[in-house]
Design a protein around this motif. Structure first.
Motif, PDB file in Angstrom:
ATOM      1  N   ARG A 174       0.823  -1.204   0.000  1.00 53.53           N
ATOM      2  CA  ARG A 174       0.000   0.000   0.000  1.00 53.53           C
ATOM      3  C   ARG A 174       0.860   1.258   0.000  1.00 53.53           C
ATOM      4  NH1 ARG A 174      -4.360  -2.160   4.554  1.00 53.53           N
ATOM      5  NH2 ARG A 174      -5.489  -3.588   3.170  1.00 53.53           N
ATOM      6  N   ALA A 175       1.907   1.262   0.825  1.00 48.45           N
ATOM      7  CA  ALA A 175       2.765   2.441   0.908  1.00 48.45           C
ATOM      8  C   ALA A 175       3.528   2.657  -0.391  1.00 48.45           C
ATOM      9  CB  ALA A 175       3.729   2.300   2.080  1.00 48.45           C
ATOM     10  N   ALA A 176       4.093   1.582  -0.930  1.00 48.18           N
ATOM     11  CA  ALA A 176       4.872   1.702  -2.160  1.00 48.18           C
ATOM     12  C   ALA A 176       3.995   2.157  -3.322  1.00 48.18           C
ATOM     13  CB  ALA A 176       5.533   0.366  -2.493  1.00 48.18           C
ATOM     14  N   ARG A 177       2.790   1.631  -3.389  1.00 45.67           N
ATOM     15  CA  ARG A 177       1.890   2.009  -4.478  1.00 45.67           C
ATOM     16  C   ARG A 177       1.445   3.464  -4.332  1.00 45.67           C
ATOM     17  NH1 ARG A 177      -3.345  -1.586  -6.459  1.00 45.67           N
ATOM     18  NH2 ARG A 177      -3.774  -0.400  -8.376  1.00 45.67           N
ATOM     19  N   ALA A 178       1.195   3.890  -3.094  1.00 44.71           N
ATOM     20  CA  ALA A 178       0.797   5.279  -2.862  1.00 44.71           C
ATOM     21  C   ALA A 178       1.915   6.246  -3.229  1.00 44.71           C
ATOM     22  CB  ALA A 178       0.396   5.467  -1.402  1.00 44.71           C
ATOM     23  N   VAL A 179       3.148   5.882  -2.894  1.00 48.86           N
ATOM     24  CA  VAL A 179       4.286   6.748  -3.226  1.00 48.86           C
ATOM     25  C   VAL A 179       4.482   6.800  -4.736  1.00 48.86           C
ATOM     26  CG1 VAL A 179       6.801   6.960  -3.042  1.00 48.86           C
ATOM     27  CG2 VAL A 179       5.423   6.501  -1.006  1.00 48.86           C
ATOM     28  N   ALA A 180       4.324   5.659  -5.406  1.00 46.88           N
ATOM     29  CA  ALA A 180       4.433   5.660  -6.863  1.00 46.88           C
ATOM     30  C   ALA A 180       3.399   6.592  -7.484  1.00 46.88           C
ATOM     31  CB  ALA A 180       4.256   4.239  -7.401  1.00 46.88           C
ATOM     32  N   HIS A 181       2.182   6.553  -6.936  1.00 51.98           N
ATOM     33  CA  HIS A 181       1.127   7.448  -7.435  1.00 51.98           C
ATOM     34  C   HIS A 181       1.504   8.909  -7.200  1.00 51.98           C
ATOM     35  CE1 HIS A 181      -2.899   8.934  -8.347  1.00 51.98           C
ATOM     36  NE2 HIS A 181      -2.854   9.614  -7.212  1.00 51.98           N
ATOM     37  N   ALA A 182       2.009   9.212  -6.002  1.00 51.73           N
ATOM     38  CA  ALA A 182       2.350  10.594  -5.673  1.00 51.73           C
ATOM     39  C   ALA A 182       3.473  11.125  -6.551  1.00 51.73           C
ATOM     40  CB  ALA A 182       2.741  10.694  -4.206  1.00 51.73           C
ATOM     41  N   LEU A 183       4.408  10.258  -6.881  1.00 53.80           N
ATOM     42  CA  LEU A 183       5.568  10.672  -7.688  1.00 53.80           C
ATOM     43  C   LEU A 183       5.339  10.483  -9.177  1.00 53.80           C
ATOM     44  CD1 LEU A 183       8.490   9.273  -5.488  1.00 53.80           C
ATOM     45  CD2 LEU A 183       7.487  11.573  -5.492  1.00 53.80           C
ATOM     46  N   GLU A 184       4.193   9.894  -9.520  1.00 53.32           N
ATOM     47  CA  GLU A 184       3.833   9.648 -10.921  1.00 53.32           C
ATOM     48  C   GLU A 184       4.869   8.774 -11.625  1.00 53.32           C
ATOM     49  OE1 GLU A 184       3.213  13.629 -12.469  1.00 53.32           O
ATOM     50  OE2 GLU A 184       1.115  13.593 -11.834  1.00 53.32           O
ATOM     51  N   VAL A 185       5.238   7.675 -10.957  1.00 53.82           N
ATOM     52  CA  VAL A 185       6.134   6.686 -11.562  1.00 53.82           C
ATOM     53  C   VAL A 185       5.415   5.344 -11.571  1.00 53.82           C
ATOM     54  CG1 VAL A 185       8.213   7.921 -10.811  1.00 53.82           C
ATOM     55  CG2 VAL A 185       7.270   6.088  -9.374  1.00 53.82           C
ATOM     56  N   PRO A 186       5.801   4.429 -12.451  1.00 58.91           N
ATOM     57  CA  PRO A 186       5.126   3.132 -12.524  1.00 58.91           C
ATOM     58  C   PRO A 186       5.295   2.309 -11.249  1.00 58.91           C
ATOM     59  CG  PRO A 186       6.453   3.537 -14.486  1.00 58.91           C
ATOM     60  CD  PRO A 186       6.828   4.581 -13.492  1.00 58.91           C
ATOM     61  N   PHE A 187       4.259   1.541 -10.931  1.00 59.31           N
ATOM     62  CA  PHE A 187       4.311   0.608  -9.806  1.00 59.31           C
ATOM     63  C   PHE A 187       4.158  -0.806 -10.333  1.00 59.31           C
ATOM     64  CE2 PHE A 187       2.201  -2.094  -6.665  1.00 59.31           C
ATOM     65  CZ  PHE A 187       3.128  -2.030  -5.639  1.00 59.31           C
ATOM     66  N   TRP A 188       5.023  -1.689  -9.874  1.00 56.77           N
ATOM     67  CA  TRP A 188       4.992  -3.092 -10.277  1.00 56.77           C
ATOM     68  C   TRP A 188       4.857  -3.959  -9.034  1.00 56.77           C
ATOM     69  CZ3 TRP A 188       5.956  -4.618 -15.503  1.00 56.77           C
ATOM     70  CH2 TRP A 188       6.308  -3.566 -16.373  1.00 56.77           C
ATOM     71  N   GLU A 189       3.992  -4.963  -9.095  1.00 56.67           N
ATOM     72  CA  GLU A 189       3.872  -5.908  -7.997  1.00 56.67           C
ATOM     73  C   GLU A 189       4.499  -7.238  -8.414  1.00 56.67           C
ATOM     74  OE1 GLU A 189      -0.246  -6.542  -7.091  1.00 56.67           O
ATOM     75  OE2 GLU A 189      -0.659  -7.587  -8.984  1.00 56.67           O
ATOM     76  N   ALA A 190       5.222  -7.839  -7.484  1.00 50.06           N
ATOM     77  CA  ALA A 190       5.780  -9.162  -7.727  1.00 50.06           C
ATOM     78  C   ALA A 190       4.668 -10.193  -7.581  1.00 50.06           C
ATOM     79  CB  ALA A 190       6.896  -9.447  -6.733  1.00 50.06           C
ATOM     80  N   VAL A 191       4.588 -11.112  -8.516  1.00 48.51           N
ATOM     81  CA  VAL A 191       3.529 -12.119  -8.480  1.00 48.51           C
ATOM     82  C   VAL A 191       4.137 -13.512  -8.593  1.00 48.51           C
ATOM     83  CG1 VAL A 191       1.758 -10.600  -9.405  1.00 48.51           C
ATOM     84  CG2 VAL A 191       3.164 -11.905 -10.975  1.00 48.51           C
ATOM     85  N   PRO A 192       3.599 -14.491  -7.863  1.00 45.80           N
ATOM     86  CA  PRO A 192       4.095 -15.860  -7.988  1.00 45.80           C
ATOM     87  C   PRO A 192       3.790 -16.415  -9.368  1.00 45.80           C
ATOM     88  CG  PRO A 192       2.104 -15.788  -6.643  1.00 45.80           C
ATOM     89  CD  PRO A 192       2.499 -14.368  -6.886  1.00 45.80           C
ATOM     90  N   LEU A 193       4.675 -17.267  -9.848  1.00 47.59           N
ATOM     91  CA  LEU A 193       4.514 -17.793 -11.205  1.00 47.59           C
ATOM     92  C   LEU A 193       3.208 -18.543 -11.372  1.00 47.59           C
ATOM     93  CD1 LEU A 193       8.107 -19.062 -12.050  1.00 47.59           C
ATOM     94  CD2 LEU A 193       6.972 -16.989 -12.851  1.00 47.59           C
ATOM     95  N   ASP A 194       2.761 -19.259 -10.350  1.00 49.46           N
ATOM     96  CA  ASP A 194       1.536 -20.041 -10.505  1.00 49.46           C
ATOM     97  C   ASP A 194       0.284 -19.169 -10.499  1.00 49.46           C
ATOM     98  OD1 ASP A 194       1.499 -19.302  -7.861  1.00 49.46           O
ATOM     99  OD2 ASP A 194       1.468 -21.333  -7.053  1.00 49.46           O
ATOM    100  N   ALA A 195       0.467 -17.871 -10.179  1.00 48.63           N
ATOM    101  CA  ALA A 195      -0.664 -16.952 -10.206  1.00 48.63           C
ATOM    102  C   ALA A 195      -0.537 -15.916 -11.313  1.00 48.63           C
ATOM    103  CB  ALA A 195      -0.802 -16.244  -8.850  1.00 48.63           C
ATOM    104  N   ALA A 196       0.499 -16.067 -12.138  1.00 50.70           N
ATOM    105  CA  ALA A 196       0.755 -15.096 -13.198  1.00 50.70           C
ATOM    106  C   ALA A 196      -0.054 -15.449 -14.436  1.00 50.70           C
ATOM    107  CB  ALA A 196       2.246 -15.057 -13.532  1.00 50.70           C
TER     108      ALA A 196
END
Length: 253
Positions: A174-196
């Motif tokens: 939540r914090a990382a995504r909010a900061v990405a939004h505030a700074l207008e930079v892309p946000f990426w989430e790490a996802v497990p391969l079996d859920a990709a």
């Protein structure tokens, strides 16, 4: 699958990785960190806590109290980052990951318990210094300071469920995504391969050329995980393969 690390994360030259505890950076994104470092992309890692409440693999440390375990895990983390080739690291609350004008602080591991569904949930009690007990704006401002100092062009953290549900992981997302939004930079989430999903929303990065570095870094985190052939054994006994691919999904910040 893209193989050139300089094209990963849309070709952003410097990526900020936000992880909750020592060892998460290696287990989830170790190969990617090693690849970016080797390509001269200078990834920055911010670790939110020192893992004071983590369980311990028997026989790996004499630390019996949270502060002793924190010191031990900090040593393990330094060794792991050396194996990965990552030179830019800071704990949240310490400069440059501290808002200007504030004294340094330590955000402690919030702890967790296992829920009936097999996922982590909040611990019955959390210390007043725990990450999840800290004012949200303080955490956000410290993370903004880290991103500014790094010149971050993108931010990476856990998925919305924090991987397996640890409250510190969820807060990190939540914090990382909010900061990405505030700074207008892309946000990426790490996802497990079996859920990709194979719907084009996920990028898979081949980290096999840097797998030996990831394995060495995993071995450095001996109080938390054990390398057994091509598998990783967590302190709780859970096994998972050490994959040669790491996957990420870009979200609207």
């Amino acid at each position: 699958m893209t193989e050139d690390p300089k094209t990963w994360f849309a070709g952003v030259p410097r990526v900020l990785f936000v992880h909750a505890h020592p060892d998460d950076e290696t287990i989830i994104t170790g190969g990617t960190l090693a690849a970016l470092a080797a390509a001269g992309q200078e990834p920055l890692l911010v670790t939110l806590s020192r893992g004071e409440q983590g369980e311990v693999v028997p026989g790996t440390t004499e630390a019996t109290d949270p502060q002793g375990l924190a010191a031990h895990r900090m040593t393990e983390l330094a060794a792991a980052l050396a194996a990965l080739g990552v030179e830019r690291h800071v704990f949240l609350g310490a400069g440059p990951a501290r808002a200007e004008g504030l004294p340094p602080r330590i955000y402690e591991d919030s702890g967790m318990s296992w829920g009936a569904d097999g996922r982590a949930t909040a611990a019955p009690e959390a210390d007043d210094e725990a990450l999840t007990a800290a004012p949200v704006m303080e955490v956000l401002n410290d993370l903004v300071a880290a991103a500014h100092d790094a010149g971050a062009g993108a931010i990476v953290s856990y998925d919305h469920g924090g991987g397996y549900g640890h409250p510190d992981h969820v807060l990190a997302h939540r914090a990382a995504r909010a900061v990405a939004h505030a700074l207008e930079v892309p946000f990426w989430e790490a996802v497990p391969l079996d859920a990709a999903a194979d719907d084009g929303s996920v990028e898979r990065y081949d980290i096999s050329p840097w797998l030996d570095r990831k394995v060495a870094a995993l071995r450095a985190h001996a109080s938390q995980v054990t390398v057994d052939g091509d598998a990783l054994v967590h302190v709780g006994g859970q096994r998972q393969p050490i994959d040669t691919v790491e996957a990420f999904r870009r979200l609207e910040a």
